[in-house]
Design a protein around this motif. Sequence first.
Motif, PDB file in Angstrom:
ATOM      1  N   TYR A   1       6.343  -4.935   0.834  1.00  0.00           N
ATOM      2  CA  TYR A   1       6.004  -4.102   1.960  1.00  0.00           C
ATOM      3  C   TYR A   1       6.994  -3.565   2.725  1.00  0.00           C
ATOM      4  O   TYR A   1       7.123  -2.814   3.471  1.00  0.00           O
ATOM      5  CB  TYR A   1       5.171  -5.145   2.787  1.00  0.00           C
ATOM      6  CG  TYR A   1       6.320  -6.065   3.442  1.00  0.00           C
ATOM      7  CD1 TYR A   1       6.185  -7.295   2.428  1.00  0.00           C
ATOM      8  CD2 TYR A   1       6.231  -6.036   4.970  1.00  0.00           C
ATOM      9  CE1 TYR A   1       7.044  -8.417   3.060  1.00  0.00           C
ATOM     10  CE2 TYR A   1       7.613  -6.474   5.576  1.00  0.00           C
ATOM     11  CZ  TYR A   1       7.768  -8.242   4.961  1.00  0.00           C
ATOM     12  OH  TYR A   1       8.263  -8.927   5.537  1.00  0.00           O
ATOM     13  N   ASP A   2       8.080  -3.026   1.821  1.00  0.00           N
ATOM     14  CA  ASP A   2       8.586  -2.207   2.318  1.00  0.00           C
ATOM     15  C   ASP A   2       8.054  -0.738   2.699  1.00  0.00           C
ATOM     16  O   ASP A   2       9.126  -0.392   3.810  1.00  0.00           O
ATOM     17  CB  ASP A   2      10.369  -2.090   1.810  1.00  0.00           C
ATOM     18  CG  ASP A   2       9.857  -1.654  -0.057  1.00  0.00           C
ATOM     19  OD1 ASP A   2       9.460  -2.322  -0.264  1.00  0.00           O
ATOM     20  OD2 ASP A   2      10.027  -0.335  -0.218  1.00  0.00           O
ATOM     21  N   GLY A   3       7.394  -0.051   2.058  1.00  0.00           N
ATOM     22  CA  GLY A   3       6.863   0.827   2.649  1.00  0.00           C
ATOM     23  C   GLY A   3       5.953   0.932   3.931  1.00  0.00           C
ATOM     24  O   GLY A   3       5.612   2.304   4.201  1.00  0.00           O
ATOM     25  N   ILE A   4       5.431  -0.464   4.652  1.00  0.00           N
ATOM     26  CA  ILE A   4       5.060   0.045   5.901  1.00  0.00           C
ATOM     27  C   ILE A   4       5.615  -0.005   7.105  1.00  0.00           C
ATOM     28  O   ILE A   4       6.897  -0.642   7.028  1.00  0.00           O
ATOM     29  CB  ILE A   4       3.860  -1.643   5.596  1.00  0.00           C
ATOM     30  CG1 ILE A   4       3.309  -1.159   4.416  1.00  0.00           C
ATOM     31  CG2 ILE A   4       3.504  -1.966   6.796  1.00  0.00           C
ATOM     32  CD1 ILE A   4       1.884  -3.117   4.121  1.00  0.00           C
ATOM     33  N   ASP A   5       5.340   0.439   7.599  1.00  0.00           N
ATOM     34  CA  ASP A   5       6.299   0.418   8.665  1.00  0.00           C
ATOM     35  C   ASP A   5       5.893  -0.611   9.864  1.00  0.00           C
ATOM     36  O   ASP A   5       4.965  -0.287  10.573  1.00  0.00           O
ATOM     37  CB  ASP A   5       5.945   2.115   9.733  1.00  0.00           C
ATOM     38  CG  ASP A   5       7.127   2.133  10.875  1.00  0.00           C
ATOM     39  OD1 ASP A   5       7.225   1.346  11.381  1.00  0.00           O
ATOM     40  OD2 ASP A   5       7.947   3.146  10.922  1.00  0.00           O
ATOM     41  N   MET A   6       6.941  -1.667   9.459  1.00  0.00           N
ATOM     42  CA  MET A   6       6.695  -3.080   9.878  1.00  0.00           C
ATOM     43  C   MET A   6       6.945  -2.657  11.688  1.00  0.00           C
ATOM     44  O   MET A   6       5.943  -3.845  12.462  1.00  0.00           O
ATOM     45  CB  MET A   6       7.367  -4.019   9.511  1.00  0.00           C
ATOM     46  CG  MET A   6       6.725  -4.844   8.746  1.00  0.00           C
ATOM     47  SD  MET A   6       5.462  -4.591   8.243  1.00  0.00           S
ATOM     48  CE  MET A   6       5.505  -6.270   9.439  1.00  0.00           C
TER      49      MET A   6
END
Length: 320
Positions: free
Chosen positions: A74-79
């Motif tokens: 989920y590295d593409g989601i701005d956590m």
Amino acid sequence: VFGTPSKERISAIQKRTGAPVYHVEGPDDATLPQLLQSEADKIEILAVFTHGIDADLIGQFPNLRMIANYGVGYDGIDMRAATDRRIVVTNTPGVLDEDVADMAVLLLLATVRGLLPEDRLVRNDGWRKRQRSQLRPSVHRMTIGMLGLGNIGMAIARRLEAFGCTILYHTRHSKAVDYDYHSDLNAMARASDALIVIIPGGRETHHLVDAGVLEELGENGYLINVARGSVVDEPALIAALENGTIAGAGLDVFADEPNVPSSLRSADNVVLTPHIASATPFSRDAMADLLIENIQKFLQEGRVITPVRESMDYAQMAER
Ligand code: NDP
């Protein structure tokens, strides 16, 4: 629903959650501005089937409560944007491990044993002209350095142990396993014949495999990456392949997908696949099921089955 799942998947989400579903294909979808204008405040859950969503897009949904990601990574989601608003983020761990592990082993075998050049030789009628076979390394005699030993890393290690390989690993914390732990990645690369990358992408692991690690892997060493392109310094990898700093690479993931540098596409010592390690009906159906079950639980009970690490603090956990 954000991304390009099949119509059947979209209708399964609608049917099984009972929620009204809007669909946009991605950030460039021409219908997105209109959706944002008329419906943004109605949308509480995003099911993400693309590489991710950024802070700006998250910010456009004022009532967003959950992001359900189709995939482990989920590295593409701005956590930061998600956690700041206590938006629960889920992913799909554990259900695709065996298929991704098969792919890692396939890339290792194909790269080391020269499957593609040997196949081309036969097809191009080069066999009759060749006096003797090209000798290539024995995979079963190799020491394998696992960069990452989570769900998928363990499934890879188990397979390669059965092959006869010696397994080493590097992670941030040592695990209760019989494989030798290396706290230093460079030292592990030096001791390995092949380095298999299977850790999350993102800021923390950006270019962890750099020119120095490749130098340590050495001229008889192979790199296999089934994790994320961002973990490997791609220009350094290209240089290492061209200069003979390492022997070869098997890559399912790239720095700027779907753009693959021409020097990689034309190299004979690499095997390339288009980010398909989990692309089997079994894994993809299981990923979709888990995504939907997370949404169902969230809607019915306010709980989820597989929150990502950063959401654990505030996500209520549920059994599957
Ligand atoms: P897990 O969370 O189960 O395992 C992650 C492993 O990486 C752990 O061993 C963890 O150990 C290690 N790790 C995490 N951060 C670091 C770090 N900074 N340095 C060294 N080690 C680290 O994940 P999975 O095995 O399920 O998946 C791994 C990744 O594979 C996913 O995040 C995804 O990006 C990628 N993937 C790619 C697919 C493809 O299609 N090619 C398909 C599925 C997944 P520790 O915490 O001790 O450091």
